[in-house]
Motif scaffolding. Structure first.
Motif, short mmCIF file in Angstrom:
data_model
loop_
_atom_site.label_atom_id
_atom_site.label_comp_id
_atom_site.label_asym_id
_atom_site.label_seq_id
_atom_site.Cartn_x
_atom_site.Cartn_y
_atom_site.Cartn_z
N HIS A 289 18.95 24.49 52.57
CA HIS A 289 18.65 25.87 52.97
C HIS A 289 18.85 26.82 51.79
O HIS A 289 18.18 27.86 51.70
N SER A 290 19.78 26.50 50.91
CA SER A 290 20.12 27.38 49.79
C SER A 290 20.87 26.57 48.75
O SER A 290 21.33 25.46 49.02
N ALA A 291 20.99 27.15 47.57
CA ALA A 291 21.73 26.48 46.50
C ALA A 291 22.35 27.53 45.61
O ALA A 291 21.77 28.60 45.37
N PHE A 292 23.54 27.23 45.13
CA PHE A 292 24.17 28.12 44.16
C PHE A 292 23.30 28.21 42.91
O PHE A 292 22.85 27.20 42.38
N ASN A 293 23.07 29.43 42.47
CA ASN A 293 22.52 29.62 41.14
C ASN A 293 23.64 30.22 40.31
O ASN A 293 24.15 31.30 40.63
N PHE A 294 24.04 29.53 39.26
CA PHE A 294 25.23 29.93 38.52
C PHE A 294 24.91 30.82 37.33
O PHE A 294 25.77 31.02 36.47
N ARG A 295 23.70 31.37 37.30
CA ARG A 295 23.33 32.19 36.15
C ARG A 295 24.21 33.44 36.03
O ARG A 295 24.58 33.83 34.92
#
Length: 522
Positions: A289-295
């Motif tokens: 459903h979603s994912a961490f974006n660590f930018r």
């Protein structure tokens, strides 16, 4: 914000939710052993409701020998006695739901503890046995098999292989106490599905999936073409045979099929890939459903770096059904107060960063203690517990510095964290002003800033539009009329037009100071 946003569909509650990460060992101790637990979390739920969070993400609380503080799971369908029991978890779940807070928990599929019954049986059964087929056992290289099967490094340092007494080797991308499962084995897939259903049937609202780009390994386990590991979770690109392999997407499709049978539940993946295109693959309609974006977490405190983090993160999800997902700190990385300069400087920047993060469209994750402005703590060598410290031979200090227990009240350690005298990681002196109790009474505190921001955020809606800004500043608006200005110019700049809703620093003179942010309603 005066406009009334359209409420998201109940099944999509997570799309603009603020999640609060509970690092269970360090959040609150309901007893006197100095280790946070479910009873401590339960007691503090009203304060989290007052803070204004929408959901929890609870780090692993499952039975574990704690070689990696719970990410070495001995039983994925029970509770570690140090943290409580299933009844204690059910009580947290029920009370959180009663307060309007969703509960998501960690899922650790890539590996198990070396003390899980499966691995104990695999060691006893010997080479070629069905028990070993659940893990990645291989014969070694060389005439007597004394060399590892390939040259893979562990993410925690050292080789990714350990030899057992009968001569075979097993794979562990992390610590030797964390053997990797073989996800081509049907029993491994079935066990994952059983774990998902166990917790979903208890009423959890979703999962944060640990190492969601792991699980599938390149066929034949070819050597890597880089000489050594460089940093924790560094992305070596699409040719790293250990991670981000095509087969991992089939596993996420299996997870999604289970989740779809439980309406209004969700997944968020820990996906350490630097390519926005590769990240987007995990967010296809039948996967996460979603994912961490660590930018945003890895961006420097510099205008172009921060702007690029926002642009790239939004671009990554633009062609997917998923919202953006914003993170400033977590249990694996230095806290942003420290990253931004520590002390008064780091705190001032962290206040501005909070207003940047919480004004962006999508999901936001707040790590326990962010709302207090907690910094990292420089611990003595003898206090360090992270396997990164031991696996690196004492050259990498690991992640303990960002995992210090939360200070709740009082003027000396342990600051109300426990009824005992000490904590599992030592707490420093000088934190009397950092406690939740001290900050709750101060309208200018970091805690008050977060409370107000989370309340006002509920009125924000619509896509992000970049706005003209003074040189050295970043400005954007949301469809609901919210405008945000972040000043990194080195000097005060005039406030934008509109009614000031919230500022990270004083703006009484009509100017926004350097290293500050403001929310304005048109």
């Amino acid at each position: 914000m005066t406009s009334t946003p359209t409420a998201p569909a109940p099944t999509d509650w997570w799309r603009d939710a603020v999640f609060y990460q509970v690092y269970i060992r360090s959040f609150a101790d309901g007893g006197d052993d100095g280790v946070g637990d479910l009873a401590g979390l339960r007691a503090r739920l009203p304060e989290l409701a007052e803070l204004g969070v929408d959901a929890l993400w609870i780090n692993p609380f499952f039975p574990s020998p704690m070689a990696d503080h719970g990410y070495d799971v001995a039983d994925p369908r029970d509770v570690e006695p140090v943290f409580g029991d299933l009844a204690a978890f059910d009580a947290v779940l029920a009370e959180a739901h009663a307060l309007g807070i969703k509960v998501t928990i960690d899922l650790v599929p890539n590996h198990t503890s070396d003390q899980r019954d499966w691995f104990v049986a695999a060691l006893a059964a010997g080479p070629g046995s069905p028990e070993r087929a659940r893990y990645v056992f291989r014969d070694g290289k060389g005439p007597d098999g004394a060399e590892p099967p390939n040259n893979w490094p562990s993410i925690f340092g050292g080789p990714a292989w350990t030899r057992v007494p009968d001569g075979q080797w097993y794979l562990h991308l992390f610590a030797p106490e964390q053997p990797d499962l073989d996800f081509t084995h049907p029993e491994v897939l079935a066990d994952l599905e059983e774990t998902l259903r166990f917790w979903l049937d208890r009423g959890v609202d979703g999962f944060r999936i640990d190492v969601a780009h792991g699980m599938a390994k390149a066929p034949g386990l070819p050597d890597v073409d880089f000489d050594e590991e460089t940093g924790l979770f560094d992305d070596h690109g699409p040719d790293d045979p250990r991670l981000d392999q095509d087969g991992v997407h089939d596993i996420h499709r299996l997870v999604r099929r289970v989740m779809d049978a439980y309406p209004a539940t969700m997944t968020v993946g820990e996906v350490w890939v630097s390519s926005e295109e590769r990240l987007a693959r995990y967010l296809r309609p039948d996967e996460l459903h979603s994912a961490f974006n660590f930018r945003l977490l890895t961006a420097d405190w510099e205008l172009e770096s921060l702007r690029a983090a926002v642009v790239d993160s939004l671009d990554a999800v633009a062609a997917t059904p998923a919202p953006a997902c914003w993170v400033l700190s977590n249990h694996d990385r230095p806290r942003h107060v420290t990253r931004y300069g520590d002390g008064e400087l780091g705190t001032r920047r962290a206040r501005a960063a909070a207003l940047l993060q919480l004004a962006l469209p999508g999901m936001a994750f707040v790590y326990n203690g962010d709302e207090l402005g907690m910094p990292d703590v420089d611990l003595p060598d003898e206090a360090l517990t992270d396997p990164v410290w031991t696996r690196s031979g004492g050259t990498e200090r690991g992640r303990d510095a960002c995992r210090i227990p939360v200070p709740w009240s009082g003027t000396e350690p342990p600051y109300g964290f426990t009824t005992g005298d000490s904590t599992w990681l030592p707490m420093p002196t000088g934190w009397a002003g950092l406690t939740a109790q001290a900050q709750a009474a101060d309208p200018d505190s970091m805690l008050s800033l977060y409370r107000t921001a989370l309340r006002l955020r509920r009125g924000a809606s619509g896509d992000l539009t970049w706005l003209p800004a003074p040189e050295g500043c970043l400005a954007f608006g949301r469809g609901s009329g919210l405008s945000v200005l972040l000043n990194l110019s080195g000097a005060p700049v005039p406030l934008p037009g509109g009614r000031v809703l919230l500022a990270s620093a004083g703006v009484a003179d009509g100017h926004l100071p350097h290293d500050a942010a403001v929310w304005v309603q048109a």
